[in-house]
Each structure stands twice: as structure tokens, then as C-alpha cells.
Design a protein around this motif. Structure first.
Motif, PDB file in Angstrom:
ATOM      1  N   LYS A  35     -13.349  57.180  91.595  1.00 18.06           N
ATOM      2  CA  LYS A  35     -13.927  56.002  92.263  1.00 18.06           C
ATOM      3  C   LYS A  35     -13.818  54.748  91.376  1.00 18.06           C
ATOM      4  O   LYS A  35     -13.524  53.646  91.847  1.00 18.06           O
ATOM      5  N   ARG A  88     -15.864  69.353  97.376  1.00 23.44           N
ATOM      6  CA  ARG A  88     -17.033  68.955  98.160  1.00 23.44           C
ATOM      7  C   ARG A  88     -16.597  68.566  99.562  1.00 23.44           C
ATOM      8  O   ARG A  88     -15.392  68.519  99.853  1.00 23.44           O
ATOM      9  N   THR A  97     -20.689  47.889  86.075  1.00 19.69           N
ATOM     10  CA  THR A  97     -19.351  48.320  85.627  1.00 19.69           C
ATOM     11  C   THR A  97     -18.278  47.467  86.303  1.00 19.69           C
ATOM     12  O   THR A  97     -17.299  47.060  85.663  1.00 19.69           O
ATOM     13  N   LEU A 138      -6.186  60.965  73.978  1.00 18.75           N
ATOM     14  CA  LEU A 138      -7.084  61.560  74.974  1.00 18.75           C
ATOM     15  C   LEU A 138      -7.032  60.784  76.287  1.00 18.75           C
ATOM     16  O   LEU A 138      -7.849  61.002  77.173  1.00 18.75           O
ATOM     17  N   HIS A 189     -20.298  56.819  81.236  1.00 17.05           N
ATOM     18  CA  HIS A 189     -20.430  57.580  82.479  1.00 17.05           C
ATOM     19  C   HIS A 189     -21.901  57.983  82.623  1.00 17.05           C
ATOM     20  O   HIS A 189     -22.507  58.483  81.662  1.00 17.05           O
ATOM     21  N   LYS A 226     -23.406  60.440  83.814  1.00 11.51           N
ATOM     22  CA  LYS A 226     -23.764  61.838  83.517  1.00 11.51           C
ATOM     23  C   LYS A 226     -23.634  62.178  82.038  1.00 11.51           C
ATOM     24  O   LYS A 226     -23.998  63.274  81.629  1.00 11.51           O
ATOM     25  N   SER A 247     -18.547  51.149  79.404  1.00  5.99           N
ATOM     26  CA  SER A 247     -19.496  51.490  80.442  1.00  5.99           C
ATOM     27  C   SER A 247     -19.617  53.008  80.414  1.00  5.99           C
ATOM     28  O   SER A 247     -18.722  53.724  80.872  1.00  5.99           O
ATOM     29  N   THR A 284     -16.363  64.431  81.220  1.00  2.00           N
ATOM     30  CA  THR A 284     -15.801  65.701  80.761  1.00  2.00           C
ATOM     31  C   THR A 284     -15.528  65.727  79.254  1.00  2.00           C
ATOM     32  O   THR A 284     -15.635  66.770  78.637  1.00  2.00           O
ATOM     33  N   ASN A 285     -15.137  64.592  78.701  1.00  4.29           N
ATOM     34  CA  ASN A 285     -14.870  64.495  77.258  1.00  4.29           C
ATOM     35  C   ASN A 285     -15.573  63.258  76.715  1.00  4.29           C
ATOM     36  O   ASN A 285     -14.921  62.335  76.210  1.00  4.29           O
ATOM     37  N   THR A 311     -10.535  56.650  81.838  1.00 12.05           N
ATOM     38  CA  THR A 311     -10.103  58.053  81.890  1.00 12.05           C
ATOM     39  C   THR A 311     -10.971  58.786  82.911  1.00 12.05           C
ATOM     40  O   THR A 311     -12.195  58.749  82.809  1.00 12.05           O
ATOM     41  N   GLY A 312     -10.348  59.427  83.865  1.00  5.63           N
ATOM     42  CA  GLY A 312     -11.087  60.185  84.885  1.00  5.63           C
ATOM     43  C   GLY A 312     -11.773  59.288  85.898  1.00  5.63           C
ATOM     44  O   GLY A 312     -11.402  58.117  86.066  1.00  5.63           O
ATOM     45  N   VAL A 313     -12.796  59.792  86.593  1.00  6.96           N
ATOM     46  CA  VAL A 313     -13.628  59.082  87.585  1.00  6.96           C
ATOM     47  C   VAL A 313     -12.801  58.342  88.654  1.00  6.96           C
ATOM     48  O   VAL A 313     -12.644  57.106  88.592  1.00  6.96           O
ATOM     49  N   PRO A 364      -6.978  67.733  81.418  1.00  6.01           N
ATOM     50  CA  PRO A 364      -6.078  67.573  82.573  1.00  6.01           C
ATOM     51  C   PRO A 364      -4.634  68.000  82.300  1.00  6.01           C
ATOM     52  O   PRO A 364      -3.913  68.313  83.243  1.00  6.01           O
TER      53      PRO A 364
END
Ligand SMILES: CC(=O)SCCNC(=O)CCNC(=O)[C@H](O)C(C)(C)COP(=O)(O)OP(=O)(O)OC[C@H]1O[C@@H](n2cnc3c(N)ncnc32)[C@H](O)[C@@H]1OP(=O)(O)O
Length: 502
Positions: A202, A293, A183, A418, A144, A146, A142, A119-120, A198-200, A251
Motif C-alpha cells: 500500500k 486474506r 507518511t 537489504l 512500520h 507493527k 517512517s 519483516t526485517n 522496502t515491502g508494504v 523475498p
């Protein structure tokens, strides 16, 4: 290359990268602060020069948010953050208290595993890399999957600038072959000292499984409370601005509005005038089908999309100037789509009869999701603000400001960050806006030695047990009579001395 080969290569790469970073960090650990600062300055300048290119690439690659706001965030990391950290003392002697004769020495943790979110991708990578070098650490990223191109490009720029100004080669590295196995190997490596993620969701679970200290930016779900004394026009402008900034991806930004009933009509009117569209019950239900989902995780298809695009995707007819979609709600529940974080310009709207009920609603929302993150209050009543701040399970209470920018320290004096810690309430290691100080250990030095007489001066005689007069360890059986505390301590010191001699 088949998947197994890719996984193996990624694991191998992770090992080599951490080992290289470890060696480079040994050199870095001997650098004085000024030498680290010079490198950080060059990195920050390079990041600012490429800020627009990286913002455009990030948007093109991920489809999340708005490139213009990503540019703001890249400059925030490369310039605003840099100005904040440039004079900080992080390594070496960072505090020398001559009166109490104590000293604090900042010691880098070693090698950090850095995981930026999709996202960032550029701004968070710049932020983590600057923090790591400022604090004398090596860092292996590592990327992301995407946002691989954006993160790799950002790191190529930063590494070149850093190495040209003296960073030992390998101190900043990144995985070229991406796979979960690589990772995980990076996080599990014995020379990895800390994980900064940050995020993810899983990957956060994998980080905790590694057993390594993990600093992570948790999920938000912050409500904005508008209290009756607030400047309603300004509060609404702040919320719309914040909720549409990078299409709602930050967030810390507001997920819901809680308004007192006596001002609810005025708040609705202001919201409509500022581009909010209040959905009917049926429209709310239709839109909400897009949110999650089948495994209940957030649907990336809605993340960072504009209100018009979300409306179009769910077949809602909304005015062309719609900026935010709002759903009126009464209840909070884990199964309710409007009670959760969505990272797009959608807001739930609750009306409560007074600030005490609003307080309860905000707590309910935060306990449901976003514990330990952020909330915002719009009010001129200092007593209510104080009561609110005292009771909420969050790490940041923002007052009269857009939460997306207030939380990261752009419109407030919080540390510019961040990665926003959610503390123990959110299952995290820190509640801080993560700074270079979170990436060091502090070695404490105490050289003001106190004599035993100083400790016992003024201590009254108390009933206590005697310690055996004979040299050697004290046993329970040696308790025979009563002494005062001073004598007892003196006896203990003698025995300790005996151990020392021994
Ligand atoms: C300023 C800030 O604090 S920014 C924080 C922003 N907030 C967040 O990121 C919120 C939490 N994130 C999410 O819910 C999701 O990441 C979303 C919805 C934003 C995006 O979802 P998606 O596009 O599906 O990507 P997601 O992050 O789940 O990752 C996709 C896959 O790549 C994997 N992956 C992610 N990062 C890595 C990595 N570094 N290495 C290897 N694999 C990775 C994930 O495990 C996932 O695997 P899976 O397909 O087997 O489940």
C-alpha cells in the motif's frame, strides 16, 4: 488522542522533520568522504553492539521469523555491509579520467524518505541509515506501525552514535506519531528528494503517487531450478537452508522448485531426508486457505512462521522434524495459491521433462509474480546456466547457492543489500542491489575540448542543405544549395557564435 488529531500531528511532524533534515543535509553536503566515513563507522559499531537486543525485540514485537536469523541480518548490515562500503568513494570527485579529460562528481540527492518493512525492521533500518550517511544524505524514517518499537530503538542507537561523531542534528530523523497521512506528507514534501521503501504494497503505491523517484524492493517469487548435472544433495541442502532462514521471510528466497524429470525421484528423496514434508492434494488445499486474506493480500499470520506452526494451524499431522511443507503442482496461474510469494517455509514442486521446459516454467512463475526479482539455478552445465541467465525476467540469477543469502550478497559477491531492486520488469527505478551509489546523482565534467576540425576529419562530402550566410537564425526557407558536412558544421559554429555575441 483521537484519530484526526493523530493524523494532523503526524503530518505536522513530517513537515518539521523534513525541514530539519534539509537544513542538516546542507551542512552534510559539505563534508568530505572521510568525515562521513567516520560517522558511518561509529553507527556500524553501535549497530553491531546492539544487534542481539534488536533481534530479540524485533521478534518479540512482530512475531515474524527467528531472532537468531535476525541477529545474523543485523550483523550483516552492521558489519558485512559496513566493510563493503567503508572504502567506497561516493561523494566529491569519484572518478577522474585524465586521459579522456572527464570527471565524475558524486552529489547527494538531499533528503530521503525511508520506509523499513515489519519483516526485517532492524536490519533494513541499519542498512538504509548507513547508506544515507555514507552518501551525504539526510534521511527521515517512517517506521512500520507493527515494528514501531524496534525501528525507533534502532534509530535512537544509530542517531546517538552518529551525532556523537559529528552528524548534524536532524540529518537522521523519524516520525514518532504514526499515521498514513504523516507518511504520505513525508513522501510528498517538496524537500524530499527520493523515497527508499522496502515491502508494504500500500505504501509503495502511495510512494509512486507522490511522483518522487522511488527505489523499492519488490515482491519475490523466485523458483529454484535443479538441472540434471547438479549436485542434488547440495542443491537440496541449499534450498532447505534458504527456505527456513528467518522462516522464509527474505523475498529473494525460493518459492518453488522446478526439477528435471530424470532426477525428480532423487530430488524428492533428498528433500524428505532433509526435513521436507510432501503434502497430499487435500492437505495442500487445506494449508492454502491460510495464505491470503479476503482482499487477496498476503496473510500476515503465516509470514515468518515455522512449518510446524503452519501445519498445526491448518490441522495437518506432520512429523516433528518437518522444516518445509511442499505441494506438488503442475500449473501456474494468478489465482493459484502455490504460484505466488508466501514469505514462509512452503514450496511448490514442479517436474519438467528437460531444461527448456523448466526454463518456460520458471518464466511463467516469474511473470505471474516476482517479475524482476531473483531466480536460482543448480547446475554444473555452463551452457544451460548461460542460456538460463539470458532469458529470465529477473535482476539476479544465482547459481548453486541458497537464494535468501545469495540474493542479498552474503554467499555471492553481489552488493550486500537489504533492498533488492526489480528494475523496469518489476516496475522499479533500478535493478541493483541498492547501494550508496543509488543515492547520489553524478555530475559529469568534460574538459577535454574537441575542435571542429577533429569532428569533421575524414567525414566524406554529403548532399546536404546550405544554411543562410546571413547572421541570425536558420529557417527552412534559407535552404538553397548543397555543401559538404564540414562546411555545414563550420557555418553552424559561426551562427552559434553570432548567437553568443548577440
Ligand atoms: C529484504 C527485503 O526486501 S524485505 C521485504 C519483505 N517483503 C515484504 O514486506 C512483502 C510485502 N509486505 C507485505 O505483504 C506485508 O507488509 C506483510 C504481509 C509482510 C505484513 O502485512 P501486515 O502485517 O498487514 O502489515 P502491512 O505491511 O500491510 O501494514 C499494515 C498497515 O500499516 C500501514 N503502514 C505500513 N507502513 C506504514 C508506514 N510507514 N506509515 C504508515 N502506515 C504504514 C499499511 O499501509 C497498512 O495499512 P492498512 O491496515 O490500512 O492496510
Amino acid at each position: 488522542m483521537n484519530r484526526i488529531d493523530n493524523d494532523l500531528l503526524s503530518v505536522q511532524e513530517a513537515r518539521i522533520l523534513v525541514e530539519n533534515a534539509r537544513e542538516a543535509q546542507k551542512i552534510l553536503a559539505a563534508f568530505p568522504q572521510e568525515k562521513l566515513d567516520k560517522i558511518v563507522r561509529h553507527m556500524a559499531e553501535a549497530a553491531c553492539k546492539s544487534a542481539k537486543e534488536l533481534a530479540l525485540l524485533s521478534h518479540e514485537e512482530t512475531g515474524f521469523g527467528k531472532w537468531q536469523d535476525k541477529l545474523v541480518k543485523n550483523i550483516f548490515a552492521g558489519d558485512f555491509l559496513y566493510k563493503k562500503i567503508k572504502n567506497m568513494n561516493v561523494v566529491g570527485i569519484i572518478n577522474d579520467d585524465k586521459v579522456n579529460k572527464t570527471m565524475d562528481i558524486g552529489v547527494p540527492v538531499g533528503v530521503i524518505a525511508g520506509l523499513p518493512p515489519s519483516t526485517n525492521p532492524a536490519s533494513t533500518t541499519i542498512y538504509k541509515a548507513l547508506l544515507a550517511v555514507k552518501s551525504g544524505n539526510g534521511i527521515v524514517f517512517s517506521p512500520h506501525p507493527k515494528a514501531k518499537k524496534t525501528i525507533s530503538k534502532t534509530l535512537d542507537i544509530l542517531i546517538q552514535a552518529a551525532e556523537e561523531s559529528g552528524l548534524p542534528s536532524g540529518a537522521i530523523g523519524y516520525l514518532r506519531t504514526l499515521a498514513v497521512d504523516g507518511t504520505v506528507a513525508l513522501m510528498n514534501h517538496q524537500d524530499t528528494s527520493l523515497i527508499l521503501i522496502t515491502g508494504v504494497p500500500k505504501m509503495v503505491r502511495a510512494a509512486y503517487t507522490s511522483g518522487k523517484p522511488t527505489i523499492y524492493g519488490g515482491p519475490g517469487n523466485g523458483p529454484a531450478f535443479i538441472e540434471r548435472s547438479a549436485d542434488i544433495k547440495k542443491a537440496v541442502e541449499d534450498i532447505i537452508f534458504s527456505r527456513t532462514f528467518d522462516n522464509g521471510i527474505v523475498p529473494a528466497s525460493e518459492q518453488s522448485i522446478v526439477a528435471e524429470s530424470c532426477i525428480a525421484a532423487e530430488v524428492r528423496r533428498e528433500l524428505r531426508e532433509n526435513g521436507a514434508y510432501f503434502m497430499s492434494e487435500q492437505e495442500s488445499a487445506r494449508l492454502s486457505k491460510l495464505f491470503f486474506r479476503s482482499d487477496d493480500s498476503l496473510n500476515p499470520e503465516i509470514v515468518g512462521k515455522s512449518a510446524l506452526e503452519l501445519a498445526w494451524r491448518s490441522g495437518l499431522a506432520v512429523p516433528d522434524d518437518t522444516k518445509v511443507l511442499i505441494s506438488e503442482q503442475k500449473y501456474v496461474s494468478p489465482n493459484h495459491p502455490y504460484s505466488r510469494e508466501k514469505l514462509c517455509p512452503v514450496l511448490a514442486f514442479y517436474v519438467e521433462k528437460d531444461w527448456m521446459n523448466a526454463c518456460e516454467k520458471c518464466i511463467e512463475l516469474l511473470i505471474n509474480e516476482g517479475r524482476g526479482h531473483t531466480l536460482v539455478i543448480h547446475s554444473k552445465n555452463e551452457e544451460v546456466i548461460r542460456e538460463f541467465a539470458l532469458k529470465k525476467p529477473v535482476s539476479r540469477v544465482l547459481v548453486n547457492t541458497p537464494a535468501a543469502l545469495g540474493g542479498i550478497g552474503a554467499t555471492t559477491n553481489l552488493f550486500p543489500a537489504l533492498t533488492l531492486g526489480c528494475g523496469a520488469a518489476g516496475g522499479g527505478l533500478t535493478s541493483d542491489n541498492v547501494s550508496p551509489m543509488n543515492l547520489i546523482n553524478i555530475r559529469k565534467v568534460g574538459y577535454g575540448v574537441r575542435q571542429i576540425e577533429d569532428i569533421t576529419a575524414g567525414v566524406p562530402a554529403v548532399e546536404t542543405a546550405e544554411i543562410s550566410k546571413a547572421p541570425g537564425p536558420t529557417s527552412r526557407n534559407s535552404i538553397e544549395s548543397t555543401h559538404d558536412l564540414k562546411e555545414l558544421l563550420q557555418e553552424l559554429m559561426k551562427q552559434l557564435k553570432w548567437y553568443g555575441d548577440y
